[in-house]
Scaffold this motif. Structure first.
Motif, PDB file in Angstrom:
ATOM      1  N   SER A 259      20.646  22.351  61.885  1.00  0.00           N
ATOM      2  CA  SER A 259      19.875  23.519  61.411  1.00  0.00           C
ATOM      3  C   SER A 259      18.765  23.109  60.449  1.00  0.00           C
ATOM      4  CB  SER A 259      20.825  24.502  60.709  1.00  0.00           C
ATOM      5  OG  SER A 259      21.433  23.878  59.585  1.00  0.00           O
ATOM      6  N   LYS A 260      18.536  21.786  60.292  1.00  0.00           N
ATOM      7  CA  LYS A 260      17.521  21.323  59.369  1.00  0.00           C
ATOM      8  C   LYS A 260      16.234  20.962  60.087  1.00  0.00           C
ATOM      9  CE  LYS A 260      20.291  19.519  55.532  1.00  0.00           C
ATOM     10  NZ  LYS A 260      20.555  18.332  54.694  1.00  0.00           N
TER      11      LYS A 260
ATOM     12  N   LYS B  37       8.232  28.639  57.009  1.00  0.00           N
ATOM     13  CA  LYS B  37       7.309  29.771  57.222  1.00  0.00           C
ATOM     14  C   LYS B  37       6.150  29.320  58.090  1.00  0.00           C
ATOM     15  CE  LYS B  37       8.499  31.790  52.735  1.00  0.00           C
ATOM     16  NZ  LYS B  37       7.985  32.200  51.415  1.00  0.00           N
TER      17      LYS B  37
ATOM     18  N   CYS C  42      13.976  21.320  55.177  1.00  0.00           N
ATOM     19  CA  CYS C  42      14.444  22.685  54.899  1.00  0.00           C
ATOM     20  C   CYS C  42      15.214  23.198  56.096  1.00  0.00           C
ATOM     21  CB  CYS C  42      13.263  23.608  54.580  1.00  0.00           C
ATOM     22  SG  CYS C  42      12.211  23.963  56.009  1.00  0.00           S
ATOM     23  N   SER C  43      15.842  24.360  55.925  1.00  0.00           N
ATOM     24  CA  SER C  43      16.510  25.011  57.054  1.00  0.00           C
ATOM     25  C   SER C  43      15.484  25.776  57.880  1.00  0.00           C
ATOM     26  CB  SER C  43      17.601  25.955  56.537  1.00  0.00           C
ATOM     27  OG  SER C  43      17.018  27.010  55.807  1.00  0.00           O
ATOM     28  N   GLU C  44      15.835  26.136  59.100  1.00  0.00           N
ATOM     29  CA  GLU C  44      14.921  26.867  59.969  1.00  0.00           C
ATOM     30  C   GLU C  44      14.532  28.220  59.371  1.00  0.00           C
ATOM     31  OE1 GLU C  44      16.504  27.206  63.879  1.00  0.00           O
ATOM     32  OE2 GLU C  44      16.493  25.055  64.265  1.00  0.00           O
ATOM     33  N   LYS C  45      15.453  28.841  58.645  1.00  0.00           N
ATOM     34  CA  LYS C  45      15.152  30.146  58.039  1.00  0.00           C
ATOM     35  C   LYS C  45      14.144  30.019  56.906  1.00  0.00           C
ATOM     36  CE  LYS C  45      19.633  32.248  59.106  1.00  0.00           C
ATOM     37  NZ  LYS C  45      20.861  32.867  58.551  1.00  0.00           N
ATOM     38  N   GLN C  46      14.159  28.888  56.209  1.00  0.00           N
ATOM     39  CA  GLN C  46      13.246  28.690  55.086  1.00  0.00           C
ATOM     40  C   GLN C  46      11.820  28.387  55.535  1.00  0.00           C
ATOM     41  OE1 GLN C  46      15.701  25.608  53.127  1.00  0.00           O
ATOM     42  NE2 GLN C  46      15.599  26.872  51.271  1.00  0.00           N
TER      43      GLN C  46
ATOM     44  N   ARG D 240      14.115  18.029  64.374  1.00  0.00           N
ATOM     45  CA  ARG D 240      15.164  19.006  64.090  1.00  0.00           C
ATOM     46  C   ARG D 240      16.513  18.294  64.202  1.00  0.00           C
ATOM     47  NH1 ARG D 240      11.403  22.428  66.518  1.00  0.00           N
ATOM     48  NH2 ARG D 240      11.186  24.473  65.481  1.00  0.00           N
TER      49      ARG D 240
END
Length: 601
Positions: free
Chosen positions: A159-160, A142, A136-140, A156
């Protein structure tokens, strides 16, 4: 010119048919009329065609490896085995390439996760824990997943994020991110597999190179044998069965010069034969019978199409024009001398020149000599103007033969008019030969109009424009062109066709003549480019005793090499265009003949 042909008809007993075909194949002088019907339905013939294609594919593949081949006499038996070896290695190459691609994708999928043993994941499952892989992306991502599912970030990349979750077996994990499906192999094992595949590919390539060095002549010999069998099968299928399949009728053609030899040979054969002249409806194969000089230009004619048997062979008529046009388009004494000397030296030092290459080399020498002669009109020598040198010889030549740009322009147009008028004269001859003199009357009328007007324009002292003599020629020409341009139609139709021909003449002839301006334009542009390279060579060389001459020589050689290549290409293409379009059109050339190809080994 086209050799006169004779039509041969054979009647053979069916049991002697194959033996008879082999005998005339050994003779190698008869063009057998083959039929497409039946060939496509013959399974054995189609299999031979496919086999020939396989040989050709293998030969091209090995030649593409650019290996240094060992020259030897080809063996067809060895060629058959070589084909199997080549195709087997090609099959291995395809399989290895597919495995390499699949394993490469697996490696790309595993690399972000690092090197681990898939069996350890199975042992964890046996112990009651399930490991899942996610991307997933860093923003996704949790943070609560760390507590809830024991999420652990593994890597990493940009951005993945690549992370895993460890949960008890039976516990449902619901994450709205991409789940990764990894291959059941360790990264180290996969990399070892890839290294092994690449090594095997190198081994196959080395084996292919060994074959390319040794078996190409064998493959060519085997392919030639198959092609001979194909031609023989086509001829076998071309016979017509008669008398309840007891007799076979076969037809062929031969040049009249070969007939005596063929008759002598056939007298001892078990077959009835008949030799007659062709009829107007026969599709007679074309065999050229030009002298040594005009024979050099036959490949240019073949690039367009062969004439019909009832037509004139235009090769002897366009050859002098083509030679002159090439020289005008290239138009540099130095370039022509370079072509002539290069080919001459090659022929002197080459140990062996192929029979097919000799005419081409001779043609290049002739075109080089023509370029030197035409270059004298402008005096250019590798871009330098010889007529600017104040030597008595060059100044005398300048006064005698030199032409300025306006004169070269006019010369191009004059040559165009001459070739087009000459083409129309040949058209009258062609029409007379094929259909009779009355069908050429209309064209002769236009020749009266055009030639008389041209003479009145160029030499008014000989024939004044609009004078009595000129008007008489115009009147005769108009009557012939308007009233007898189509002998089979009535007078009113002829008048209408004459008006239509007038429109075509007014527009078509003007465009045709203007097309010859390219002779002047190409020669001028080539000379300008040559002088530009000379200026660059002089202007860009450094002021150094050693480096200056080296740089000047490099610019001079490279620049003129580029210019020679471009201008030779143009000097071939544009005279061909003038020949195939303007000259052939105005000479009424139709073409469409098929080449005489004797049935032989």
């Amino acid at each position: 010119m086209i050799a006169k042909m004779k039509k041969l008809t054979f009647l053979i007993y069916h049991k002697d048919y194959d033996a008879f075909l082999k005998s005339i194949r050994d003779l190698g002088a008869i063009h057998v009329v083959t039929k497409a019907q039946g060939s496509a339905e013959n399974a054995a013939l189609q299999e031979s065609v496919r086999l020939s294609a396989r040989y050709l594919s293998a030969i091209k593949y090995l030649q593409g490896l650019n290996a240094t081949a060992v020259l030897h006499v080809g063996d067809a038996v060895k060629g058959k085995k070589a084909l199997d070896d080549v195709e087997d290695l090609q099959h291995q190459e395809q399989q290895l390439a597919a495995r390499l691609q699949a394993s490469g994708k697996e490696e790309m999928a595993l690399e972000p996760w690092g090197n681990f043993d898939p069996k350890s994941i199975e042992r964890l499952r046996d112990a009651g824990y399930r490991v899942d892989f996610y991307i997933c992306s860093e923003k996704q991502f949790k943070e609560e997943w760390k507590e809830q599912y024991n999420a652990t970030v593994i890597n990493r990349v940009g951005s993945k994020l690549y992370f895993i979750t460890v949960t008890p077996v039976g516990e449902y994990v619901e994450l709205e991110v991409e789940a990764a499906k990894l291959p059941d192999v360790a990264l180290s094992d996969l990399q070892a597999r890839l290294a092994d595949i690449r090594k095997r590919q190198e081994d196959v390539k080395e084996r292919m190179k060994e074959l390319a060095e040794t078996v190409i002549p064998d493959l060519q010999a085997a392919q030639a044998q198959v092609c001979s069998e194909i031609e023989f099968s086509k001829v076998v299928l071309s016979g017509d069965s008669l008398a309840d399949d007891k007799l076979v009728l076969l037809q062929g053609w031969a040049p009249i010069g070969q007939v005596e030899k063929i008759e002598e040979y056939l007298r001892v054969q078990e077959a009835y034969y008949e030799i007659i002249d062709p009829t107007p409806d026969d599709d007679v194969p074309i065999c050229f019978a030009n002298n040594r000089f005009f024979r050099l230009f036959e490949p240019i004619m073949r690039l367009y199409m062969l004439p019909k048997y009832s037509e004139l062979d235009l090769t002897p008529f366009f050859a002098p024009f083509f030679m002159l046009f090439f020289g005008l388009c290239l138009g540099d004494i130095g370039y022509g001398l370079f072509m002539l000397l290069t080919v001459t030296v090659y022929r002197l030092i080459a140990k062996k020149v192929g029979e097919g290459l000799k005419p081409i080399l001779t043609l290049v020498q002739i075109l080089g000599a023509s370029t030197m002669v035409c270059g004298l009109l402008t005096g250019t020598f590798f871009g330098f103007n010889l007529y600017e040198i104040q030597l008595p010889l060059f100044q005398q030549m300048k006064e005698a033969i030199a032409l300025d740009n306006q004169q070269m322009f006019n010369l191009s147009l004059i040559l165009g008019v001459i070739q087009i008028i000459f083409g129309m004269i040949l058209k009258t001859v062609n029409l007379t030969i094929q259909f009779g003199f009355k069908y050429a009357v209309g064209t002769i009328g236009w020749l009266f109009i055009l030639i008389s007007t041209g003479i009145a324009f160029a030499a008014p002292g000989l024939m004044p424009m609009g004078g009595a003599v000129h008007l008489v020629f115009l009147a005769i020409g108009v009557l012939m062109a308007y009233l007898y341009n189509s002998p089979d139609k009535n007078v009113f139709v002829n008048v209408g066709l004459g008006l239509w021909d007038s429109y075509n003449m007014a527009t078509g002839l003007l465009g045709d003549v203007l097309s010859y301006v390219r002779l002047f334009a190409l020669g001028l542009s080539g000379g300008i480019l040559a002088s530009v390279f000379n200026s660059l060579a002089a202007g860009m060389s450094p002021d150094n005793v050693i480096a200056g001459p080296i740089v000047m020589a490099l610019i001079f050689v490279i620049g003129h090499a580029i210019n020679i290549f471009m201008n030779v290409l143009g000097a071939m293409v544009h005279p061909m265009r003038l020949t195939f379009v303007e000259f052939f059109k105005n000479s009424g050339y139709e073409g469409g003949g098929k080449e005489y190809k004797p049935f032989k080994n």
